[in-house]
Design a protein around this motif. Structure first.
Motif, mmCIF file in Angstrom:
data_model
loop_
_atom_site.group_PDB
_atom_site.id
_atom_site.type_symbol
_atom_site.label_atom_id
_atom_site.label_comp_id
_atom_site.label_asym_id
_atom_site.label_seq_id
_atom_site.Cartn_x
_atom_site.Cartn_y
_atom_site.Cartn_z
ATOM 1 N N GLN A 140 16.807 18.628 -62.146
ATOM 2 C CA GLN A 140 16.025 17.395 -62.091
ATOM 3 C C GLN A 140 15.954 16.740 -63.465
ATOM 4 O O GLN A 140 15.855 17.426 -64.488
ATOM 5 N N ASP A 141 15.980 15.439 -63.482
ATOM 6 C CA ASP A 141 15.856 14.683 -64.732
ATOM 7 C C ASP A 141 14.369 14.612 -65.112
ATOM 8 O O ASP A 141 13.581 13.952 -64.429
ATOM 9 N N PRO A 142 13.945 15.272 -66.195
ATOM 10 C CA PRO A 142 12.521 15.277 -66.547
ATOM 11 C C PRO A 142 12.012 13.917 -67.030
ATOM 12 O O PRO A 142 10.798 13.685 -67.058
ATOM 13 N N SER A 143 12.922 13.019 -67.411
ATOM 14 C CA SER A 143 12.484 11.720 -67.928
ATOM 15 C C SER A 143 11.860 10.837 -66.848
ATOM 16 O O SER A 143 11.239 9.815 -67.161
ATOM 17 N N ILE A 144 12.019 11.237 -65.586
ATOM 18 C CA ILE A 144 11.377 10.465 -64.511
ATOM 19 C C ILE A 144 9.901 10.839 -64.382
ATOM 20 O O ILE A 144 9.161 10.208 -63.628
ATOM 21 N N ASN A 145 9.466 11.869 -65.114
ATOM 22 C CA ASN A 145 8.069 12.315 -65.092
ATOM 23 C C ASN A 145 7.396 12.025 -66.432
ATOM 24 O O ASN A 145 8.050 11.786 -67.447
ATOM 25 N N ASN A 146 6.085 12.077 -66.424
ATOM 26 C CA ASN A 146 5.313 12.008 -67.665
ATOM 27 C C ASN A 146 5.227 13.426 -68.223
ATOM 28 O O ASN A 146 4.366 14.217 -67.828
ATOM 29 N N THR A 147 6.114 13.749 -69.135
ATOM 30 C CA THR A 147 6.192 15.121 -69.640
ATOM 31 C C THR A 147 5.021 15.491 -70.550
ATOM 32 O O THR A 147 4.867 16.657 -70.911
ATOM 33 N N SER A 148 4.193 14.511 -70.920
ATOM 34 C CA SER A 148 3.014 14.777 -71.745
ATOM 35 C C SER A 148 1.750 14.991 -70.911
ATOM 36 O O SER A 148 0.678 15.239 -71.460
ATOM 37 N N ASP A 149 1.888 14.913 -69.607
ATOM 38 C CA ASP A 149 0.732 15.100 -68.730
ATOM 39 C C ASP A 149 0.287 16.566 -68.726
ATOM 40 O O ASP A 149 1.129 17.471 -68.814
ATOM 41 N N PHE A 150 -0.995 16.781 -68.637
ATOM 42 C CA PHE A 150 -1.508 18.156 -68.595
ATOM 43 C C PHE A 150 -0.937 18.931 -67.408
ATOM 44 O O PHE A 150 -0.767 20.149 -67.480
ATOM 45 N N GLU A 151 -0.635 18.237 -66.310
ATOM 46 C CA GLU A 151 -0.165 18.908 -65.108
ATOM 47 C C GLU A 151 1.358 19.042 -65.053
ATOM 48 O O GLU A 151 1.881 19.659 -64.129
ATOM 49 N N TYR A 152 2.059 18.486 -66.024
ATOM 50 C CA TYR A 152 3.517 18.565 -65.992
ATOM 51 C C TYR A 152 3.983 20.013 -66.158
ATOM 52 O O TYR A 152 3.473 20.752 -67.007
ATOM 53 N N SER A 153 4.969 20.407 -65.347
ATOM 54 C CA SER A 153 5.531 21.755 -65.404
ATOM 55 C C SER A 153 6.887 21.709 -66.094
ATOM 56 O O SER A 153 7.830 21.088 -65.574
ATOM 57 N N GLN A 154 6.985 22.346 -67.244
ATOM 58 C CA GLN A 154 8.262 22.386 -67.958
ATOM 59 C C GLN A 154 9.290 23.176 -67.149
ATOM 60 O O GLN A 154 8.931 24.103 -66.424
ATOM 61 N N GLN A 155 10.560 22.817 -67.288
ATOM 62 C CA GLN A 155 11.608 23.446 -66.506
ATOM 63 C C GLN A 155 11.849 24.887 -66.953
ATOM 64 O O GLN A 155 11.704 25.224 -68.130
ATOM 65 N N ALA A 156 12.210 25.718 -65.989
ATOM 66 C CA ALA A 156 12.484 27.135 -66.248
ATOM 67 C C ALA A 156 13.885 27.494 -65.765
ATOM 68 O O ALA A 156 14.422 26.875 -64.845
ATOM 69 N N VAL A 157 14.444 28.523 -66.373
ATOM 70 C CA VAL A 157 15.801 28.955 -66.038
ATOM 71 C C VAL A 157 15.818 29.831 -64.792
ATOM 72 O O VAL A 157 16.670 29.695 -63.922
ATOM 73 N N VAL A 158 14.844 30.763 -64.701
ATOM 74 C CA VAL A 158 14.830 31.760 -63.627
ATOM 75 C C VAL A 158 13.575 31.575 -62.781
ATOM 76 O O VAL A 158 12.462 31.442 -63.319
ATOM 77 N N LEU A 159 13.737 31.563 -61.465
ATOM 78 C CA LEU A 159 12.618 31.417 -60.550
ATOM 79 C C LEU A 159 11.907 32.756 -60.362
ATOM 80 O O LEU A 159 12.516 33.756 -59.970
ATOM 81 N N THR A 160 10.608 32.790 -60.669
ATOM 82 C CA THR A 160 9.756 33.944 -60.409
ATOM 83 C C THR A 160 8.468 33.438 -59.784
ATOM 84 O O THR A 160 8.326 32.236 -59.540
ATOM 85 N N ASP A 161 7.522 34.337 -59.518
ATOM 86 C CA ASP A 161 6.262 33.869 -58.933
ATOM 87 C C ASP A 161 5.442 33.061 -59.929
ATOM 88 O O ASP A 161 4.662 32.188 -59.565
#
Length: 520
Positions: A431-452
């Protein structure tokens, strides 16, 4: 006077402006920076007298990447968090007895007791495996630590936390359990009911019942039937007591029977008004964990900040002429990281920095050892190559491979909100993170590996110290070393009454004896 103030403001704004735009940082600027640092190093003073008081700050999950990003987030890349200019800094190894990457209860046990143990156990040694109730009941498996050592020396004790007061880190100060999740009775399996839950150990047993200041959340572990109320929800994932207990009432009754002065406080207004001459103060400000500082109800009936709690704890504990030991946990740094919200973690780190600053201001540097460290790191990554005029929460650049932007901060592992991939035309696309407000408190930074959830990191953490015996932190140390430095500095526990010299003199005598035996 107005001219002085105006000039000061203009100087500050100019320095910020220069820092942001990278102006005037020529060779003479860096030479001046180097000279200032050398002068500071040359004028360092060793304070070798015993420490009357010790304040240990634990930023839960506050690894080096977190402190670096938090510094830039709150100050700038050329600024400092309150503790980053403490005179003595060392590195701490965080592995535990059975895992390279630890959890908070095992690392807290190492920090507070000087003994490494197994993942998710608290206040017991490595002979106790996870969930082994029977093993945890053996007296020889139970470990004493800072609270017990200080109380035996006549010092006052306290801890404040933004988590539940029965949570992983604080539990290691007073409890002995084979499972950190046994905060109340409802989490303990039937086959292990002979083990006492963490909340009851805090209120009923030593050293918990003798801790003078206890502040944080966790009402749902101390009382049964706690219900949701505006701004303070019950944590349905965590332990929720069902046995009809009211341990807050029991705590009060215990102090009354012992003819001790005490107070229980429930909000900011009550905490501010509490009489600091009380021997015991219990502040329970939330059903579960306390609110993060950015979302905290700051009205008189809301929750106090970590700084508020730290200041009041110092004022109360300072009444004892023998001194005190205080542990302060910024526990929601870890909470934010686990959920993959980097801004929340950075903001909570800044809140911890503010609490450290108030402790520095409220104490005498010649009689109070202040230590700031972390129990473990996280899988937060700070990656290249953002410009200096960008927010640390912003886009770093575009990938040269898929041409999709990525943020400066990423996670190695993460939950579903962090794992931002989809399949388009049989091709995996990020996903392109620039479509989101990456400075928002609720923004989730991207991760490489999916875990719980975002997992802990296994890297070393830093320790910052100032005050008496702070120079003992000087290289790469085991995490257990922290407890022994505090013991030595405050003359409590293993190093009370000059125990260190006793140990070394006996080692000398033993070596002489062995030489004589070999000679014979």
């Amino acid at each position: 006077m107005w001219c002085v103030k105006t000039c000061a403001v203009l100087f500050y704004l100019t320095s910020v402006f220069n820092s942001v735009l990278n102006l005037n940082e020529d060779r003479s600027y860096w030479l001046d920076v180097g000279k200032n640092d050398i002068n500071r190093a040359l004028n360092l003073e060793k304070i070798e007298n015993p420490s009357k008081n010790v304040i240990l700050f634990v930023g839960d999950g506050m690894g080096l990447t977190t402190t670096t990003a938090s510094r830039i987030y709150s100050k700038s890349e050329s600024g400092f968090l309150s503790f980053e200019q403490f005179p003595h800094i060392a590195t701490i190894k965080t592995y535990n007895a059975d895992k390279l990457v630890p959890d908070s209860s095992s690392t807290a046990t190492a920090l507070f007791s000087g003994v490494k143990n197994n993942l998710k156990t608290s206040g017991v040694d490595s002979s106790v495996k996870l969930n082994d109730c029977e093993a945890s009941l053996r007296p020889e498996a139970r470990i004493d630590g800072l609270m017990k050592w200080a109380q035996e020396a006549g010092k006052s004790t306290g801890f404040v936390t933004t988590t539940r007061v029965t949570h992983a880190t604080p539990s290691a100060l007073y409890a002995h359990t084979p499972n950190r999740n046994w905060e109340c009775e409802s989490k303990i399996p039937e086959k292990s009911k002979q083990c006492k839950d963490i909340a009851r150990q805090l209120v009923e047993d030593e050293p918990g019942r003798n801790i003078n200041v206890v502040m944080g959340g966790g009402r749902q572990c101390l009382q049964s039937g706690v219900e949701d109320k505006p701004g303070d929800l019950v944590d349905r994932w965590a332990c929720y007591s069902l046995d009809g207990r009211d341990l807050i009432r029991d705590w009060e009754m215990d102090k009354k029977k012992r003819n001790k002065t005490y107070a229980t406080v429930l909000n900011s207004e009550e905490l501010k008004a509490v009489d600091t001459s009380n021997e015991f103060v219990l502040g329970i400000f939330a059903n579960g964990h306390m609110s993060m500082d950015y979302a905290r109800d700051k009205s008189p009936t809301g929750m106090p900040s970590l700084t508020n709690m730290t200041q009041k704890a110092i004022e109360i504990l300072s009444q004892n002429p023998e001194g005190y030991i205080l542990v302060v946990e910024g526990g929601l740094i870890d909470f934010a990281h686990h959920r993959g919200n980097a801004r929340k973690a950075l903001d909570e780190t800044v809140s911890l920095s503010d609490a450290v600053q108030i402790a520095v201001e409220k104490t005498d540097p010649r009689e109070t050892l202040i230590i700031v460290t972390s129990d473990h790191s996280h899988s937060l990554v700070f990656t290249g190559y953002p410009s200096r005029n960008k927010s640390v929460l912003d886009i770093a650049q575009k990938s040269k491979i898929d041409h999709i932007p990525y943020t400066s901060l990423l996670y190695g592992t993460g939950g579903p909100n962090n794992y931002q991939y989809s399949v388009i035309n049989n091709t995996i696309s990020r996903q392109d993170p620039s479509i989101n407000n990456t400075s928002d408190f609720e923004y989730s930074q991207q991760a490489v590996v999916l875990t719980d959830e975002v997992t802990h990191g296994g890297s070393d953490v830093l320790i910052y110290a100032k005050g008496p015996m702070s120079h003992l932190f000087h290289s790469v140390h085991e995490q257990t070393y922290v407890a022994y430095v505090i013991s030595y500095a405050a003359k409590i526990g293993p190093f009370k009454n000059g125990s260190s010299s006793f140990i070394y003199s006996n080692l000398f005598l033993l070596s002489v004896l062995l030489f004589i035996i070999k000679s014979c």
